[in-house]
Scaffold this motif. Structure first.
Motif, PDB file in Angstrom:
ATOM      1  N   LEU A 146       0.678  -1.209  -0.018  1.00  0.00           N
ATOM      2  CA  LEU A 146      -0.020   0.021   0.027  1.00  0.00           C
ATOM      3  C   LEU A 146       0.792   1.236  -0.155  1.00  0.00           C
ATOM      4  O   LEU A 146       1.787   1.245   0.432  1.00  0.00           O
ATOM      5  CB  LEU A 146      -1.023   0.090   1.316  1.00  0.00           C
ATOM      6  CG  LEU A 146      -1.974  -0.837   1.169  1.00  0.00           C
ATOM      7  CD1 LEU A 146      -2.680  -1.013   2.683  1.00  0.00           C
ATOM      8  CD2 LEU A 146      -3.028  -0.936  -0.082  1.00  0.00           C
ATOM      9  N   ARG A 147       0.369   2.139  -0.591  1.00  0.00           N
ATOM     10  CA  ARG A 147       1.059   3.838  -0.261  1.00  0.00           C
ATOM     11  C   ARG A 147       1.314   4.281   1.017  1.00  0.00           C
ATOM     12  O   ARG A 147       0.304   3.447   1.989  1.00  0.00           O
ATOM     13  CB  ARG A 147       0.023   4.665  -1.363  1.00  0.00           C
ATOM     14  CG  ARG A 147       0.093   4.331  -2.591  1.00  0.00           C
ATOM     15  CD  ARG A 147      -0.644   5.341  -3.443  1.00  0.00           C
ATOM     16  NE  ARG A 147      -0.939   5.249  -4.697  1.00  0.00           N
ATOM     17  CZ  ARG A 147      -0.189   4.966  -5.761  1.00  0.00           C
ATOM     18  NH1 ARG A 147       1.000   5.756  -5.675  1.00  0.00           N
ATOM     19  NH2 ARG A 147      -0.642   4.634  -7.048  1.00  0.00           N
ATOM     20  N   ALA A 148       2.010   4.776   1.368  1.00  0.00           N
ATOM     21  CA  ALA A 148       1.948   5.437   2.869  1.00  0.00           C
ATOM     22  C   ALA A 148       0.880   6.219   3.160  1.00  0.00           C
ATOM     23  O   ALA A 148       0.216   7.078   2.146  1.00  0.00           O
ATOM     24  CB  ALA A 148       3.233   6.535   2.586  1.00  0.00           C
ATOM     25  N   GLY A 149       0.311   5.795   4.237  1.00  0.00           N
ATOM     26  CA  GLY A 149      -0.807   6.481   4.892  1.00  0.00           C
ATOM     27  C   GLY A 149      -2.253   5.740   4.544  1.00  0.00           C
ATOM     28  O   GLY A 149      -3.286   5.955   5.003  1.00  0.00           O
ATOM     29  N   ALA A 190      -5.194  -0.427  -7.572  1.00  0.00           N
ATOM     30  CA  ALA A 190      -4.348   0.611  -8.176  1.00  0.00           C
ATOM     31  C   ALA A 190      -4.010   2.022  -7.550  1.00  0.00           C
ATOM     32  O   ALA A 190      -2.928   2.418  -6.969  1.00  0.00           O
ATOM     33  CB  ALA A 190      -4.259   0.671  -9.721  1.00  0.00           C
ATOM     34  N   PRO A 191      -5.101   2.591  -7.233  1.00  0.00           N
ATOM     35  CA  PRO A 191      -5.271   3.710  -6.202  1.00  0.00           C
ATOM     36  C   PRO A 191      -4.610   3.828  -5.211  1.00  0.00           C
ATOM     37  O   PRO A 191      -4.296   4.696  -4.633  1.00  0.00           O
ATOM     38  CB  PRO A 191      -6.644   4.132  -6.168  1.00  0.00           C
ATOM     39  CG  PRO A 191      -7.335   3.402  -7.429  1.00  0.00           C
ATOM     40  CD  PRO A 191      -6.870   2.348  -7.415  1.00  0.00           C
ATOM     41  N   PHE A 192      -4.676   2.529  -4.385  1.00  0.00           N
ATOM     42  CA  PHE A 192      -4.090   2.223  -3.229  1.00  0.00           C
ATOM     43  C   PHE A 192      -2.736   1.898  -2.941  1.00  0.00           C
ATOM     44  O   PHE A 192      -1.996   1.882  -1.937  1.00  0.00           O
ATOM     45  CB  PHE A 192      -5.005   1.487  -2.249  1.00  0.00           C
ATOM     46  CG  PHE A 192      -6.399   1.856  -2.290  1.00  0.00           C
ATOM     47  CD1 PHE A 192      -6.848   3.259  -1.754  1.00  0.00           C
ATOM     48  CD2 PHE A 192      -7.335   1.437  -3.088  1.00  0.00           C
ATOM     49  CE1 PHE A 192      -8.151   3.697  -1.924  1.00  0.00           C
ATOM     50  CE2 PHE A 192      -8.716   1.680  -3.000  1.00  0.00           C
ATOM     51  CZ  PHE A 192      -9.124   2.906  -2.440  1.00  0.00           C
ATOM     52  N   CYS A 193      -2.279   1.296  -4.065  1.00  0.00           N
ATOM     53  CA  CYS A 193      -0.820   0.561  -4.109  1.00  0.00           C
ATOM     54  C   CYS A 193       0.155   1.002  -4.639  1.00  0.00           C
ATOM     55  O   CYS A 193       0.331   1.721  -5.756  1.00  0.00           O
ATOM     56  CB  CYS A 193      -1.124  -0.960  -4.863  1.00  0.00           C
ATOM     57  SG  CYS A 193      -2.085  -1.932  -3.803  1.00  0.00           S
TER      58      CYS A 193
END
Length: 95
Positions: free
Chosen positions: A10-13, A82-85
């Motif tokens: 996941l992206r940070a946060g 894709a939007p979260f990773c």
């Protein structure tokens, strides 16, 4: 048989709960030739690992390729993962 293994970070946060809709959507797909499916978030037993994994077994290469090209599967990847990773890795093993 073809085993498809997907892991993602996941992206940070981004909270792990953001994965629930995507994992639920993957589990709801019923592609022809699917033999088994296991998926979920990391148990956090070690540090600096991947956040989720999806492992799916398909009867043969044609079944896997059809799943990979399926429009609904593509939508789930684009909209619910894709939007979260930050990163997604995939490997297909011929068993």
């Amino acid at each position: 048989m073809v085993r498809n293994v997907v892991v993602g970070r996941l992206r940070a946060g981004v909270e792990l709960s953001a994965l629930e809709p995507g994992l639920t959507a993957i589990a709801a797909l019923d592609p022809p030739g699917l033999v088994s499916l296991a998926l979920g978030v990391d148990a956090r037993l070690r540090e600096e690992l991947w956040d989720f994994a999806i492992t799916s077994d398909f009867a043969d290469e044609d079944a896997y390729r059809a799943y990979d090209a399926d429009p609904e599967h593509g939508r789930v990847r684009r909209e619910l993962f894709a939007p979260f990773c930050e990163q997604i890795a995939r490997v297909q093993l011929v068993l």
